[in-house]
Motif scaffolding. Structure first.
Motif, PDB file in Angstrom:
ATOM      1  N   SER A  93      -4.665  77.836 -22.549  1.00 43.33           N
ATOM      2  CA  SER A  93      -3.486  77.058 -22.963  1.00 43.33           C
ATOM      3  C   SER A  93      -2.316  77.980 -23.274  1.00 43.33           C
ATOM      4  CB  SER A  93      -3.822  76.208 -24.190  1.00 43.33           C
ATOM      5  OG  SER A  93      -4.828  75.267 -23.893  1.00 43.33           O
ATOM      6  N   PHE A  94      -2.602  79.130 -23.890  1.00 33.44           N
ATOM      7  CA  PHE A  94      -1.544  80.094 -24.154  1.00 33.44           C
ATOM      8  C   PHE A  94      -0.987  80.663 -22.846  1.00 33.44           C
ATOM      9  CE2 PHE A  94      -4.065  81.093 -28.260  1.00 33.44           C
ATOM     10  CZ  PHE A  94      -3.548  79.967 -28.868  1.00 33.44           C
ATOM     11  N   VAL A  95      -1.865  80.851 -21.856  1.00 29.75           N
ATOM     12  CA  VAL A  95      -1.419  81.301 -20.540  1.00 29.75           C
ATOM     13  C   VAL A  95      -0.498  80.254 -19.921  1.00 29.75           C
ATOM     14  CG1 VAL A  95      -2.144  82.021 -18.229  1.00 29.75           C
ATOM     15  CG2 VAL A  95      -3.523  82.660 -20.211  1.00 29.75           C
ATOM     16  N   LEU A 152      -4.890  69.170 -26.549  1.00 30.15           N
ATOM     17  CA  LEU A 152      -3.585  68.702 -27.009  1.00 30.15           C
ATOM     18  C   LEU A 152      -2.461  69.374 -26.218  1.00 30.15           C
ATOM     19  CD1 LEU A 152      -1.936  67.047 -29.041  1.00 30.15           C
ATOM     20  CD2 LEU A 152      -2.067  68.992 -30.612  1.00 30.15           C
ATOM     21  N   THR A 153      -2.591  70.670 -25.970  1.00 26.29           N
ATOM     22  CA  THR A 153      -1.561  71.382 -25.209  1.00 26.29           C
ATOM     23  C   THR A 153      -1.423  70.801 -23.807  1.00 26.29           C
ATOM     24  OG1 THR A 153      -2.035  73.419 -26.439  1.00 26.29           O
ATOM     25  CG2 THR A 153      -0.825  73.647 -24.371  1.00 26.29           C
ATOM     26  N   ASP A 154      -2.548  70.554 -23.159  1.00 25.11           N
ATOM     27  CA  ASP A 154      -2.520  69.977 -21.814  1.00 25.11           C
ATOM     28  C   ASP A 154      -1.848  68.605 -21.823  1.00 25.11           C
ATOM     29  OD1 ASP A 154      -3.634  70.122 -18.940  1.00 25.11           O
ATOM     30  OD2 ASP A 154      -4.368  68.177 -19.663  1.00 25.11           O
ATOM     31  N   THR A 159       2.847  65.103 -20.364  1.00 20.19           N
ATOM     32  CA  THR A 159       3.373  63.771 -20.681  1.00 20.19           C
ATOM     33  C   THR A 159       4.723  63.769 -21.383  1.00 20.19           C
ATOM     34  OG1 THR A 159       2.156  63.702 -22.785  1.00 20.19           O
ATOM     35  CG2 THR A 159       1.048  62.797 -20.832  1.00 20.19           C
ATOM     36  N   GLU A 160       5.049  64.814 -22.108  1.00 17.35           N
ATOM     37  CA  GLU A 160       6.283  64.795 -22.895  1.00 17.35           C
ATOM     38  C   GLU A 160       7.503  64.986 -21.994  1.00 17.35           C
ATOM     39  OE1 GLU A 160       6.672  64.048 -26.094  1.00 17.35           O
ATOM     40  OE2 GLU A 160       4.514  63.607 -26.093  1.00 17.35           O
ATOM     41  N   SER A 161       8.533  64.185 -22.242  1.00 14.54           N
ATOM     42  CA  SER A 161       9.714  64.187 -21.378  1.00 14.54           C
ATOM     43  C   SER A 161      10.552  65.455 -21.513  1.00 14.54           C
ATOM     44  CB  SER A 161      10.593  62.968 -21.701  1.00 14.54           C
ATOM     45  OG  SER A 161      10.993  62.996 -23.067  1.00 14.54           O
ATOM     46  N   TRP A 162      10.456  66.142 -22.637  1.00 14.48           N
ATOM     47  CA  TRP A 162      11.276  67.336 -22.837  1.00 14.48           C
ATOM     48  C   TRP A 162      10.680  68.568 -22.170  1.00 14.48           C
ATOM     49  CZ3 TRP A 162       8.605  71.003 -25.693  1.00 14.48           C
ATOM     50  CH2 TRP A 162       7.528  70.540 -26.454  1.00 14.48           C
ATOM     51  N   LEU A 270      -9.340  73.246 -20.359  1.00 21.68           N
ATOM     52  CA  LEU A 270     -10.454  73.640 -21.222  1.00 21.68           C
ATOM     53  C   LEU A 270     -11.515  74.421 -20.446  1.00 21.68           C
ATOM     54  CD1 LEU A 270     -11.682  73.479 -24.036  1.00 21.68           C
ATOM     55  CD2 LEU A 270     -12.652  71.254 -23.431  1.00 21.68           C
ATOM     56  N   GLN A 271     -11.759  74.034 -19.179  1.00 20.15           N
ATOM     57  CA  GLN A 271     -12.747  74.749 -18.381  1.00 20.15           C
ATOM     58  C   GLN A 271     -12.359  76.215 -18.210  1.00 20.15           C
ATOM     59  OE1 GLN A 271     -13.150  72.491 -14.706  1.00 20.15           O
ATOM     60  NE2 GLN A 271     -15.174  71.805 -15.354  1.00 20.15           N
TER      61      GLN A 271
END
Length: 611
Positions: A93-95, A152-154, A159-162, A270-271
């Motif tokens: 997720s950090f990547v 949550l990061t994914d 999905t977030e518009s920003w 996550l994988q």
């Protein structure tokens, strides 16, 4: 018990330790060298794997480039998971965040790509900082918490518009440009990533691979409470390595985005975080070069299996992990230890500084006074300590005695903040410390030993003692490593274990390990020492030797509270005695007064002495 040659456990050493006395300077016949089977098998396995990946690959340079890029992320995870022992399953997720930060800066804002790469590092580090509160959890709970971070990061990215691109991703991300040269080929990205790997590994080794930071990292990995008990801020250290791991993952993400020219959430879920954790285990826990090898194994799995079997790559990685753990528990990466006796050991010629001949670790200290007021500890319906009020004289050697279950260890735990009091107050030198953390109390000058031996198995005897020196050095400004080693060696002289300075703690006898704990306490220059059943498990001769060590420690003027069941041992040492029974204060006074009291005789011995 006396392992220090001409040194004694009590009193001044009979002979000053000469420079380099910790090393055996005698000439001995070289032992017969054994064939390094494990090292040769590891090396052969790595060579065969690399050859097979090269044979199967259509573009081996591209494979190496991707392995080097992902290697930056696995090195960061190797610091967090392998070295510090914090189970993190959100590195991919950090990547991903680093890749989006690079793409946004380089494409959307048309900024310089090198600045965009730095922006990617900041993005990975920022997400690690924002999510670092999950580090309050431990073990499997921490693993679950970091999995939630990954999910949550994914979700936010897609999905977030920003978020630029959202689920469609960023297309046409420009490649990296350095000093006017465009990094637009796999070979150039391999070169950049390889150079960054060398720099990163060197910096991480400089920061975390030696000296007091190495000892703190190892203590954090094996016994976080021990580190805190000697003044190490384990929470801050965990947060620090987590942020560094996120920064390196963000750097990898920026390089990945520039190399591919496209960023989406595919391949960063996550994988992939699980795969990066497996890569760390494959290469070897806490070994940065091993993490790079693990990243190569991860990337090569796509090439080896091909498109038709790509869905089984995680099964393939799992099989590699099982085989590695079974046959090579320390990881697949060959090490110098595998070829011991065949490769020159440079450390063998390095001379340690002479032990501090003046034994400054035994200089007088200002003792701490201890005052308890209505101290109570409850566990649901059970009251372990019940309203205890007392004062311990500063500089006294006070024994805390009572039957099993009387609340002795619980009281020590509350004084040291290993447990919180349910009610009541604790004062040290007149200062109310009831709500102060373990770290803050330890930095007032508290050292302790435990019923269960608490040594760091990955550190040798000298390094375990140096943990105490590190505590004493925290308030003394910058103290050089050589000076710290001299102080630790002096503490080993005090307990008679100088000859064992380089030994693995797991090879010592039980009594010797107890002495290592005492040397660690002595070297911390404590003002208050809490000893929890130090004679437990020792024979009579060892107990007498240990009593001499305690007297030597007490000669500094520090306050000592000693929990003990061995009454002859208590009589020979203690000036004052605190007797507990079922959590209540039974008696408190001089040793002879308490032992002669009817209440103590009735509770502890079973019958009162005749008048």
């Amino acid at each position: 018990m006396n392992q220090g040659g001409p040194h004694t456990l009590a009193g001044t050493p009979e002979v000053d330790a000469p420079a380099g006395a910790a090393l055996d300077t005698g000439v001995e016949a070289a032992p017969a060298r054994r064939i390094p089977v494990a090292g040769l098998v590891r090396t052969a396995a790595v060579v065969v794997f690399v050859y097979f990946a090269w044979y199967q690959s259509f573009d081996f340079i591209s494979l190496l480039s991707l392995a080097a890029i992902w290697g930056l992320a696995t090195v960061g995870l190797g610091l967090v998971l392998g070295a510090a022992g914090q189970i993190s399953l959100c590195q991919a997720s950090f990547v991903l965040v680093g890749a989006y930060f690079y793409g946004t800066m380089a494409k959307q804002w048309s900024g310089p790509t090198l600045l965009a790469l730095l922006f990617a590092c900041v993005g990975g580090a920022a997400l690690a900082l924002i999510t670092s509160p999950v580090l309050r959890a431990r073990g499997y709970y921490l693993a679950i918490a970091t999995m939630a971070v990954s999910l949550l990061t994914d979700r936010v990215v897609t999905t977030e518009s920003w978020i630029p691109g959202r689920n469609t991703g960023l297309i046409g991300v420009p490649p990296l440009k350095i000093a006017g040269m465009q990094i637009n080929t796999n070979g150039r990205y391999l070169l950049v990533a390889a150079v960054l790997l060398v720099i990163v590994i060197a910096l991480l080794h400089q920061r975390y691979g030696r000296g007091h930071m190495r000892r703190a990292i190892q203590a954090l990995h094996h016994d976080e409470q021990l580190l805190a008990g000697f003044g190490g801020n384990s929470a801050a250290l965990k947060r620090q390595v987590f942020i560094v791991g996120g920064l390196l993952a963000g750097l990898a993400g920026g390089l990945y985005a520039g190399d591919f020219g496209y960023v989406s959430d595919n391949g960063f879920g996550l994988q992939e975080s699980f795969a990066l954790a497996l890569a760390v285990f494959i290469g070897g826990n806490g070994r940065f070069l091993g993490a790079v090898l693990g990243a190569f194994v991860y990337e090569a799995s796509f090439t080896i299996l091909g498109n038709s079997l790509s869905d089984y790559r995680f099964a393939f990685l799992g099989a590699v992990v099982v085989l590695t753990v079974h046959f090579f528990p320390r990881g697949l990466m060959p090490s110098r230890q595998d070829f011991k006796g065949w490769i020159p050991d440079l450390k063998r010629h390095r001379r340690l500084p002479a032990a501090d001949r003046e034994h400054h670790e035994l200089d007088a200290v200002e003792p701490l006074s201890v005052s308890l007021s209505g101290l109570t500890k409850r566990y649901a319906a059970l009251t372990a300590v019940d309203g205890v009020t007392l004062k311990v004289r500063p500089g006294s050697l006070t024994a805390l005695i009572g039957p099993n279950g009387a609340g002795k260890t619980t009281m020590l735990d509350m004084i040291a903040a290993d447990q919180w009091a349910s009610s009541g107050n604790i004062e040290l030198d007149g200062e109310d410390v009831t709500t102060k953390s373990r770290v803050k109390r330890a930095r007032l000058g508290i050292a302790r030993t435990y019923q269960r031996l608490r040594l760091v198995p990955s550190l040798n005897v000298l390094d375990n003692v140096l943990i105490g020196v590190d505590q004493a050095a925290r308030g003394a400004g910058r103290v050089k490593e050589q000076e710290r080693q001299a102080r630790a060696e002096a503490a080993l002289v005090d307990v008679g274990l100088l000859d064992c300075h380089d030994a693995n703690v797991e090879t010592l006898t039980f009594g010797q390990r107890r002495l290592v704990e005492m040397a660690r306490a002595i070297s911390s220059r404590p003002r208050l020492v809490l000893l929890d059943e130090p004679s437990s498990g020792l024979n009579d001769a060892e107990t007498q030797d240990f009593a001499q060590v305690i007297r030597r420690l007490h000669s500094t003027g520090c306050t000592i509270i000693l929990v003990e069941h061995n009454l002859p041992f208590v009589r020979s040492l203690a000036e004052d005695v605190i007797a507990l029974d079922r959590g209540k204060l039974l008696a408190h006074g001089s040793t002879e007064e308490v032992f002669a009291s009817a209440d103590f005789q009735r509770s502890y011995v079973g019958a009162a002495e005749p008048a």
